[in-house]
Design a protein around this motif. Structure first.
Motif, PDB file in Angstrom:
ATOM      1  N   MET A 191       1.789  -7.379 -11.013  1.00  0.00           N
ATOM      2  CA  MET A 191       2.540  -6.935 -12.172  1.00  0.00           C
ATOM      3  C   MET A 191       3.815  -7.757 -12.291  1.00  0.00           C
ATOM      4  O   MET A 191       4.395  -8.143 -11.279  1.00  0.00           O
ATOM      5  N   ALA A 192       4.225  -8.046 -13.519  1.00  0.00           N
ATOM      6  CA  ALA A 192       5.443  -8.805 -13.762  1.00  0.00           C
ATOM      7  C   ALA A 192       6.632  -7.862 -13.845  1.00  0.00           C
ATOM      8  O   ALA A 192       6.564  -6.821 -14.488  1.00  0.00           O
ATOM      9  N   THR A 193       7.710  -8.206 -13.174  1.00  0.00           N
ATOM     10  CA  THR A 193       8.932  -7.416 -13.200  1.00  0.00           C
ATOM     11  C   THR A 193      10.094  -8.351 -13.491  1.00  0.00           C
ATOM     12  O   THR A 193       9.934  -9.571 -13.588  1.00  0.00           O
ATOM     13  N   GLU A 194      11.286  -7.771 -13.609  1.00  0.00           N
ATOM     14  CA  GLU A 194      12.476  -8.593 -13.802  1.00  0.00           C
ATOM     15  C   GLU A 194      12.739  -9.472 -12.595  1.00  0.00           C
ATOM     16  O   GLU A 194      13.447 -10.472 -12.683  1.00  0.00           O
ATOM     17  N   ARG A 195      12.180  -9.108 -11.469  1.00  0.00           N
ATOM     18  CA  ARG A 195      12.351  -9.880 -10.231  1.00  0.00           C
ATOM     19  C   ARG A 195      11.187 -10.832  -9.981  1.00  0.00           C
ATOM     20  O   ARG A 195      11.052 -11.373  -8.898  1.00  0.00           O
ATOM     21  N   GLY A 196      10.343 -11.029 -10.986  1.00  0.00           N
ATOM     22  CA  GLY A 196       9.169 -11.864 -10.800  1.00  0.00           C
ATOM     23  C   GLY A 196       7.944 -11.018 -10.519  1.00  0.00           C
ATOM     24  O   GLY A 196       7.971  -9.792 -10.633  1.00  0.00           O
ATOM     25  N   ARG A 197       6.873 -11.660 -10.113  1.00  0.00           N
ATOM     26  CA  ARG A 197       5.609 -10.945  -9.954  1.00  0.00           C
ATOM     27  C   ARG A 197       5.529 -10.223  -8.609  1.00  0.00           C
ATOM     28  O   ARG A 197       5.862 -10.789  -7.564  1.00  0.00           O
ATOM     29  N   TYR A 198       5.058  -8.986  -8.669  1.00  0.00           N
ATOM     30  CA  TYR A 198       4.759  -8.181  -7.486  1.00  0.00           C
ATOM     31  C   TYR A 198       3.353  -7.614  -7.638  1.00  0.00           C
ATOM     32  O   TYR A 198       2.870  -7.394  -8.746  1.00  0.00           O
ATOM     33  N   TYR A 199       2.695  -7.388  -6.498  1.00  0.00           N
ATOM     34  CA  TYR A 199       1.384  -6.737  -6.488  1.00  0.00           C
ATOM     35  C   TYR A 199       1.568  -5.255  -6.170  1.00  0.00           C
ATOM     36  O   TYR A 199       2.365  -4.895  -5.300  1.00  0.00           O
ATOM     37  N   THR A 200       0.812  -4.415  -6.852  1.00  0.00           N
ATOM     38  CA  THR A 200       0.739  -3.002  -6.497  1.00  0.00           C
ATOM     39  C   THR A 200      -0.294  -2.844  -5.390  1.00  0.00           C
ATOM     40  O   THR A 200      -1.434  -3.285  -5.522  1.00  0.00           O
ATOM     41  N   ASP A 201       0.111  -2.243  -4.295  1.00  0.00           N
ATOM     42  CA  ASP A 201      -0.784  -2.073  -3.154  1.00  0.00           C
ATOM     43  C   ASP A 201      -1.750  -0.922  -3.432  1.00  0.00           C
ATOM     44  O   ASP A 201      -1.311   0.219  -3.601  1.00  0.00           O
ATOM     45  N   PRO A 202      -3.066  -1.176  -3.471  1.00  0.00           N
ATOM     46  CA  PRO A 202      -4.020  -0.085  -3.716  1.00  0.00           C
ATOM     47  C   PRO A 202      -3.965   1.008  -2.655  1.00  0.00           C
ATOM     48  O   PRO A 202      -4.355   2.146  -2.915  1.00  0.00           O
ATOM     49  N   ALA A 203      -3.464   0.645  -1.461  1.00  0.00           N
ATOM     50  CA  ALA A 203      -3.373   1.642  -0.390  1.00  0.00           C
ATOM     51  C   ALA A 203      -2.199   2.584  -0.582  1.00  0.00           C
ATOM     52  O   ALA A 203      -2.044   3.545   0.181  1.00  0.00           O
ATOM     53  N   GLY A 204      -1.358   2.312  -1.583  1.00  0.00           N
ATOM     54  CA  GLY A 204      -0.267   3.218  -1.900  1.00  0.00           C
ATOM     55  C   GLY A 204       1.058   2.880  -1.261  1.00  0.00           C
ATOM     56  O   GLY A 204       2.024   3.634  -1.401  1.00  0.00           O
ATOM     57  N   GLY A 205       1.136   1.762  -0.587  1.00  0.00           N
ATOM     58  CA  GLY A 205       2.386   1.374   0.051  1.00  0.00           C
ATOM     59  C   GLY A 205       3.349   0.740  -0.933  1.00  0.00           C
ATOM     60  O   GLY A 205       3.112   0.731  -2.151  1.00  0.00           O
ATOM     61  N   PRO A 206       4.443   0.161  -0.425  1.00  0.00           N
ATOM     62  CA  PRO A 206       5.424  -0.500  -1.298  1.00  0.00           C
ATOM     63  C   PRO A 206       4.803  -1.680  -2.036  1.00  0.00           C
ATOM     64  O   PRO A 206       3.805  -2.271  -1.581  1.00  0.00           O
ATOM     65  N   ASP A 207       5.376  -2.014  -3.181  1.00  0.00           N
ATOM     66  CA  ASP A 207       4.916  -3.190  -3.909  1.00  0.00           C
ATOM     67  C   ASP A 207       5.079  -4.428  -3.031  1.00  0.00           C
ATOM     68  O   ASP A 207       6.007  -4.536  -2.226  1.00  0.00           O
ATOM     69  N   LEU A 208       4.181  -5.377  -3.222  1.00  0.00           N
ATOM     70  CA  LEU A 208       4.129  -6.587  -2.395  1.00  0.00           C
ATOM     71  C   LEU A 208       4.539  -7.794  -3.228  1.00  0.00           C
ATOM     72  O   LEU A 208       3.971  -8.049  -4.285  1.00  0.00           O
ATOM     73  N   ILE A 209       5.524  -8.534  -2.749  1.00  0.00           N
ATOM     74  CA  ILE A 209       5.967  -9.709  -3.490  1.00  0.00           C
ATOM     75  C   ILE A 209       4.859 -10.754  -3.497  1.00  0.00           C
ATOM     76  O   ILE A 209       4.141 -10.944  -2.513  1.00  0.00           O
ATOM     77  N   SER A 210       4.670 -11.409  -4.641  1.00  0.00           N
ATOM     78  CA  SER A 210       3.631 -12.434  -4.721  1.00  0.00           C
ATOM     79  C   SER A 210       4.086 -13.677  -3.976  1.00  0.00           C
ATOM     80  O   SER A 210       5.289 -13.954  -3.834  1.00  0.00           O
ATOM     81  N   VAL A 211       3.133 -14.439  -3.500  1.00  0.00           N
ATOM     82  CA  VAL A 211       3.438 -15.660  -2.759  1.00  0.00           C
ATOM     83  C   VAL A 211       4.254 -16.619  -3.617  1.00  0.00           C
ATOM     84  O   VAL A 211       5.262 -17.194  -3.168  1.00  0.00           O
ATOM     85  N   THR A 212       3.842 -16.824  -4.857  1.00  0.00           N
ATOM     86  CA  THR A 212       4.560 -17.770  -5.716  1.00  0.00           C
ATOM     87  C   THR A 212       5.955 -17.257  -6.059  1.00  0.00           C
ATOM     88  O   THR A 212       6.894 -18.045  -6.208  1.00  0.00           O
ATOM     89  N   ASN A 213       6.104 -15.947  -6.196  1.00  0.00           N
ATOM     90  CA  ASN A 213       7.419 -15.370  -6.456  1.00  0.00           C
ATOM     91  C   ASN A 213       8.352 -15.630  -5.277  1.00  0.00           C
ATOM     92  O   ASN A 213       9.517 -16.017  -5.451  1.00  0.00           O
ATOM     93  N   ALA A 214       7.848 -15.428  -4.066  1.00  0.00           N
ATOM     94  CA  ALA A 214       8.669 -15.685  -2.886  1.00  0.00           C
ATOM     95  C   ALA A 214       9.094 -17.150  -2.812  1.00  0.00           C
ATOM     96  O   ALA A 214      10.244 -17.471  -2.495  1.00  0.00           O
ATOM     97  N   LEU A 215       8.183 -18.045  -3.139  1.00  0.00           N
ATOM     98  CA  LEU A 215       8.491 -19.475  -3.050  1.00  0.00           C
ATOM     99  C   LEU A 215       9.435 -19.943  -4.147  1.00  0.00           C
ATOM    100  O   LEU A 215       9.996 -21.037  -4.060  1.00  0.00           O
TER     101      LEU A 215
END
Length: 268
Positions: free
Chosen positions: A1-25
């Motif tokens: 999902m796209a956010t103001e902080r760049g792309r994050y993944y929603t964890d299907p297991a219900g945990g915290p959102d996961l920063i995308s690799v390209t967003n981190a880089l």
């Protein structure tokens, strides 16, 4: 999902959102981008210097805004092309229909040539395509393009490669950017695959990683390192991005008690 902080993944297991690799880089400085953007702007001016000069007199504000946006428009077009090439690559491997796209097809032709050159049997040699990997311990996720078995080991033994497609209309097929080995390291070291039903699967052990640079008239497979050094560097980028994404947008101004505007003086 796209956010103001760049792309994050929603964890299907219900945990915290996961920063995308390209967003981190994206937190890594890319000094080549400044001259690249300046070059695109210069090209736009050179393409029609008379009209540019005329508009500089009649509508300078509008012209400036358009010139500033030149590199963003090019980036968006390049990203859109890359997305379509990736979708075409999936359809090529799976043998599914894909709508006619004359801009994309030359890249697909080069990819097909690469598959034929390596004698890749889609049913036997392809382990996965366009698969999301997750590393919950370090809080990131990303999507890999191709896991494929190639006969590159001793005596022709098959090895599992993780390959990332890179497309460009202008860059030579030898191009490798500094952050790309870090991207592949992140994907390689993630222990979990997300399966089609969003359940977890164990990611296979990858032997080697490479970029497959696709151009309209050429292709090139370039092996890049993705070991512990590259993975540690990627994790540093993750930590930097997290800090930047959570940093306050403003900080308080400190004044002595006797200065005009100080909180203490106002209270008095």
């Amino acid at each position: 999902m796209a956010t103001e902080r760049g792309r994050y993944y929603t964890d299907p297991a219900g945990g915290p959102d996961l920063i995308s690799v390209t967003n981190a880089l994206s937190s890594i400085a890319k000094p080549a981008l400044v001259p690249w953007a300046a070059g695109l702007t210069a090209d736009a001016v050179i393409a029609d210097p008379i009209m540019t000069a005329r508009r500089a007199r009649t509508e300078p504000t509008v012209l400036r805004r358009e010139l500033v946006a030149v590199h963003r428009k090019y980036t968006e077009r390049a990203q859109d092309l890359g997305t379509r090439v990736h979708l075409r690559a999936v359809s090529l491997v799976l043998g599914t229909p894909y709508p006619a796209d004359p801009e994309v097809e030359p890249y697909a032709v080069q990819l097909a040539k690469w598959f034929r050159m390596w004698r890749v049997d889609f049913g036997r040699d392809i382990e996965a395509v366009e698969t999301t990997v997750v590393h919950r311990r370090y809080g990131y996720a990303g999507t890999g393009d191709l896991w494929v078995w190639l006969p590159t080991g001793p005596h022709g033994r098959r090895q599992l490669w993780l390959i990332d497609y890179k497309t460009s209309a202008r860059k030579p097929s030898t191009t490798v950017y500094d952050e790309q080995p870090l991207q592949l390291a992140a994907l390689r070291h993630a222990p979990v695959w997300l399966l089609p039903d969003d359940s977890d699967g164990e990611a296979p052990k990858v032997s080697r990683t490479a970029l497959l640079n696709l151009r309209t008239r050429a292709h090139r497979l370039i092996e890049v390192p993705s070991g512990r050094d590259q993975f540690r560097a990627f994790l540093s980028a993750v930590n930097t991005s997290r800090y930047l994404h959570n940093a306050p947008s403003a900080y308080p101004t400190i004044l002595p008690d006797w200065a005009p505007g100080s909180p203490e003086r106002k209270a008095a």
